[in-house]
Design a protein around this motif. Sequence first.
Motif, PDB file in Angstrom:
ATOM      1  N   HIS A  18      50.049  28.691  59.751  1.00 45.28           N
ATOM      2  CA  HIS A  18      49.935  28.050  58.436  1.00 45.28           C
ATOM      3  C   HIS A  18      48.782  27.061  58.491  1.00 45.28           C
ATOM      4  O   HIS A  18      48.770  26.155  59.335  1.00 45.28           O
ATOM      5  N   ASN A 311      42.568  44.011  44.834  1.00 44.28           N
ATOM      6  CA  ASN A 311      42.534  42.924  43.845  1.00 44.28           C
ATOM      7  C   ASN A 311      41.395  41.954  44.124  1.00 44.28           C
ATOM      8  O   ASN A 311      40.708  42.036  45.143  1.00 44.28           O
ATOM      9  N   ALA A 312      41.235  41.013  43.200  1.00 48.70           N
ATOM     10  CA  ALA A 312      40.097  40.094  43.267  1.00 48.70           C
ATOM     11  C   ALA A 312      40.151  39.205  44.506  1.00 48.70           C
ATOM     12  O   ALA A 312      39.108  38.871  45.083  1.00 48.70           O
ATOM     13  N   MET A 313      41.355  38.849  44.934  1.00 46.52           N
ATOM     14  CA  MET A 313      41.469  37.979  46.110  1.00 46.52           C
ATOM     15  C   MET A 313      40.989  38.700  47.361  1.00 46.52           C
ATOM     16  O   MET A 313      40.249  38.145  48.172  1.00 46.52           O
ATOM     17  N   ASN A 316      37.243  39.198  47.277  1.00 43.95           N
ATOM     18  CA  ASN A 316      36.562  37.924  47.493  1.00 43.95           C
ATOM     19  C   ASN A 316      36.638  37.504  48.969  1.00 43.95           C
ATOM     20  O   ASN A 316      35.629  37.116  49.573  1.00 43.95           O
ATOM     21  N   THR A 354      48.730  42.994  46.104  1.00 49.86           N
ATOM     22  CA  THR A 354      49.727  42.679  45.074  1.00 49.86           C
ATOM     23  C   THR A 354      50.384  43.927  44.492  1.00 49.86           C
ATOM     24  O   THR A 354      51.272  43.820  43.674  1.00 49.86           O
ATOM     25  N   PHE A 357      54.083  44.232  45.542  1.00 45.19           N
ATOM     26  CA  PHE A 357      54.750  42.954  45.651  1.00 45.19           C
ATOM     27  C   PHE A 357      56.003  42.883  44.793  1.00 45.19           C
ATOM     28  O   PHE A 357      57.077  42.518  45.250  1.00 45.19           O
ATOM     29  N   ALA A 358      55.878  43.305  43.568  1.00 45.47           N
ATOM     30  CA  ALA A 358      56.984  43.150  42.628  1.00 45.47           C
ATOM     31  C   ALA A 358      58.191  43.998  43.028  1.00 45.47           C
ATOM     32  O   ALA A 358      59.319  43.642  42.752  1.00 45.47           O
ATOM     33  N   ASP A 370      55.254  34.904  52.464  1.00 44.92           N
ATOM     34  CA  ASP A 370      56.172  35.078  51.348  1.00 44.92           C
ATOM     35  C   ASP A 370      55.492  35.768  50.182  1.00 44.92           C
ATOM     36  O   ASP A 370      56.132  36.418  49.376  1.00 44.92           O
ATOM     37  N   TYR A 373      49.623  35.602  47.599  1.00 44.85           N
ATOM     38  CA  TYR A 373      48.841  34.409  47.249  1.00 44.85           C
ATOM     39  C   TYR A 373      48.783  33.451  48.430  1.00 44.85           C
ATOM     40  O   TYR A 373      47.743  32.890  48.731  1.00 44.85           O
ATOM     41  N   ASP A 374      49.928  33.272  49.095  1.00 47.02           N
ATOM     42  CA  ASP A 374      49.959  32.393  50.260  1.00 47.02           C
ATOM     43  C   ASP A 374      49.013  32.905  51.336  1.00 47.02           C
ATOM     44  O   ASP A 374      48.351  32.136  52.018  1.00 47.02           O
ATOM     45  N   TYR A 376      46.295  34.712  50.950  1.00 47.33           N
ATOM     46  CA  TYR A 376      44.892  34.492  50.547  1.00 47.33           C
ATOM     47  C   TYR A 376      44.499  33.035  50.770  1.00 47.33           C
ATOM     48  O   TYR A 376      43.434  32.735  51.328  1.00 47.33           O
ATOM     49  N   ILE A 377      45.369  32.119  50.343  1.00 41.45           N
ATOM     50  CA  ILE A 377      45.073  30.692  50.487  1.00 41.45           C
ATOM     51  C   ILE A 377      44.863  30.359  51.960  1.00 41.45           C
ATOM     52  O   ILE A 377      43.902  29.695  52.348  1.00 41.45           O
ATOM     53  N   MET A 380      41.573  31.855  53.298  1.00 44.08           N
ATOM     54  CA  MET A 380      40.384  31.163  52.791  1.00 44.08           C
ATOM     55  C   MET A 380      40.235  29.775  53.412  1.00 44.08           C
ATOM     56  O   MET A 380      39.122  29.325  53.678  1.00 44.08           O
ATOM     57  N   ASN A 381      41.345  29.105  53.657  1.00 42.04           N
ATOM     58  CA  ASN A 381      41.274  27.796  54.304  1.00 42.04           C
ATOM     59  C   ASN A 381      40.723  27.926  55.726  1.00 42.04           C
ATOM     60  O   ASN A 381      39.911  27.112  56.165  1.00 42.04           O
TER      61      ASN A 381
END
Lengths: 423, 436
Positions: A18, A311-313, A316, A354, A357-358, A370, A373-374, A376-377, A380-381
């Motif tokens: 993390h 997807n865009a993430m 990118n 994604t 995901f649903a 989880d 999005y997590d 990707y974040i 990127m960090n």
Amino acid sequence: MASICFYFQVHQPLRLRHYTVFDKNTHYFDDYKNSSICRKVANKCYLPSNRLLLDIIRRFEGRFRIAYSITGVLLEQLHSFSPEVMSTFDALAETGCVEFLAETYYHSLSFLYSRDEFIEQVNKHSETIEYLFGQKPRVFRNTELIYNNDLAALVESMGKFEAIISEGANHILGTRSPNFVYRPKYCEKLKLLLKNYSLSDDIAFRFSNRNWPEWPLTSEKFARWISDVNGNGNVVNLFMDYETFGEHQWEDTGIFDFMRHLPEQILRHPDNDFKTPSEIVQTYEPVDTVDVPHLISWADTERDLSAWLGNAMQSNAIHELYRLEKKIKKTSDEKIISDWRKLQVSDHFYYMCTKYFADGDVHKYFNPYDSPYDSYINFMNVLNNLQSRCAKPALLNTKSLTKNALTGENYLTEQATESICQP
Amino acid sequence: MDRIKVFMLGWEFPPFISGGLGTACYGLTKAMDRLGIQVTFVLPKMVDSKYSTHVNLLTPDSRTPTSTVKFREFKNVVFHTINSPLQPYSTAEVYQRRIEENLRQKYTSHTGTTSEYSGSLDYNSDMYTEVHRYAEVAVELAEHEHYDLVHAHDWMTYPAGIAVSAIKDRPLIVHVHSTEFDRSGEHVNQMIYDIEREGMERADKVIAVSHYTRNIIISRYGISGEKVEVVYNGVERNGNDNWILAETGIEKDEKIVLFLGRITMQKGPEYFLHAAKKVLDVVDNVKFVMAGSGDLIHRAIEMAAELGIGQKVLFTGFLRGEDVRKIYKMADIYVMPSVSEPFGIAPLEALDNDVPVIISKQSGVSEVLMHALKVDFWDVNEIANKIVAVLKYPPLGMTLRNHGNFEVRKLRWKDSAQRCAQIYGETLMQLEKCIS
């Protein structure tokens, strides 16, 4: 004559820890999670499977033959966390009945973004395999069997591979069968082996599915299906994740017993045999050329790249990653280059997908996050931190020599390998 | 079976009321109306010029305690209002202040005619007494009504619900939009807890707005899981979405992080501010907007100053209608750091307005939203991390918006109403079985 060609993909990703935007520490990987998963999979799959296959190979005195493609990132993890697995692979290599394939060391999508990087990684992987198992890989498989005409042409131009492996997708074969050797379009020497996804998936995905009309799958039944190929095919390419045995299909599904009895069932028919990919290409000539202008993979029903780049993430993240290539390599900092390469492992992008995901689909099982999005974040960090490290001059200039973590040998990066690219 | 007739004890609709309860009552009742369910909707209404809302509602000096209203958009719903100062989310202290203020106003505006309001003076200015007085009036109203079952929303209407169900021996359904534990943490008001618990115990069915709330009902109120059903809230789509930022008349050179909701302990305003402080350590061109009012607003303003980020945090007060839409159009990210949120309709509205959301995992809405960033409310570091990520990596917001906007469309009041109708049917069927 039907030759069964088993190839097992052996890979574990390198999971990131993390990592928030406030982190400054340059250690990006979750050692605890990576080591515990590696040991878990070693105990459930790698060790029992290796022992079983070793046993079968010895029992059939050379008539049972298989191939592996083991990623560099897994080899490094096994080396650190489960060295006993390494020795069983070594024992398998010693039998002479096991072939090791070439791929990108970092299980990366580098072919799509940087040809130079791609070639460096393939070379690094081949060197490692040769060092560890004493054989030069002669057949190439790309990450997730991603493939098109350009890849085949590039691999042929590297001059050291006899064949390339990909998915026998319906839309590239049309009415043709995957049970023959083909030639990639625009290639003169390279041969193409295509996965028989129907028979492969019977083992890899459907084996334990009780809603499948063919359940339970016995080795007799499967051998019968294989023998049906006689007369309208030369080869049955059974390509699957090695983790099928004991990890995707748990031991209590009977998967190990199935494998234990499969060789004798198959060899009962005198026209059948087992061959490694190299032996296949030495035995059979291409029957036709296959044109694959667009990228394919072995993933999902789409057989496309949408699981990694849908997807865009994802797009990118991967663009930002490869945009750093020059900067990273300019640092000549061994640690920075290695971190950058470890971020290329395709799983990082898969976690950002994604599309399933649903549905709370099986893909979740393989995802340490989880949510996409997590992931990707987090990625990127980390990338952000890595980028900031490039700005500073490296304290120790390692003169563009990078140490191979496994072989302990220095090998050349950038300038040196560029010359390899030019024939 | 004939069309089901429901005696519903609900709350006034937005925009005259803040918070999710009125929104939920409105969305659910409207959808029930469309399904052809006959509803007698009873709600408390404060009688004074300041708080009166529907012009045709009452004459201010009316002596009758109740009044009937009809809304044009509803075909199958009849509305009855009961004069009462009850308001959801009130605390006893707030209630007390309101009553006093109200009385003062009445005295000043009706000098010399105070005798008319002697009735008001007899009110025991105590919220609990009022809850029971409300129940008595509701019973009077119910005597002339025919209904198959009673549906009561949140604790203030439970005593009324129990009484109204008892006089005609009809089943009671209590709908839990929030519990005392959500509103007050561990410092529960025993009287409120007792009323909530009695309502749930006496009810034939308990509807919880989420599994999160269902767990509280089971673990904190000792209610058997068999009779607790989950019905998620929906969201009203706002239809015409042709807004562009220019229309707001605001130049946007700064990013905006939005908190929208009551500024109370339950909503976690302090976690928002602590996260804001951390964000501002690494990002500069960003402002934090706190839209809403509540008993912690002064504390929040002070806290922003103490953290040294006063110039970066804007307090707008309570927003309604167009202002809410405007603020959504300006926002880059919506944050809901609720300490305990039974459902949380606001994030759905944010997504409906194309604003990506960060929501607390301690919320019901996190059960239904996949395309949202989720955090533990206490983890300010992670809240800040995610805010920065949205501001810094545009594809993140883009993906969240695209998927999130699509996802909220699946949460429709129609489905919630249908689910309620199903529960009505099951409850009545059980009753018949018991009788025969």
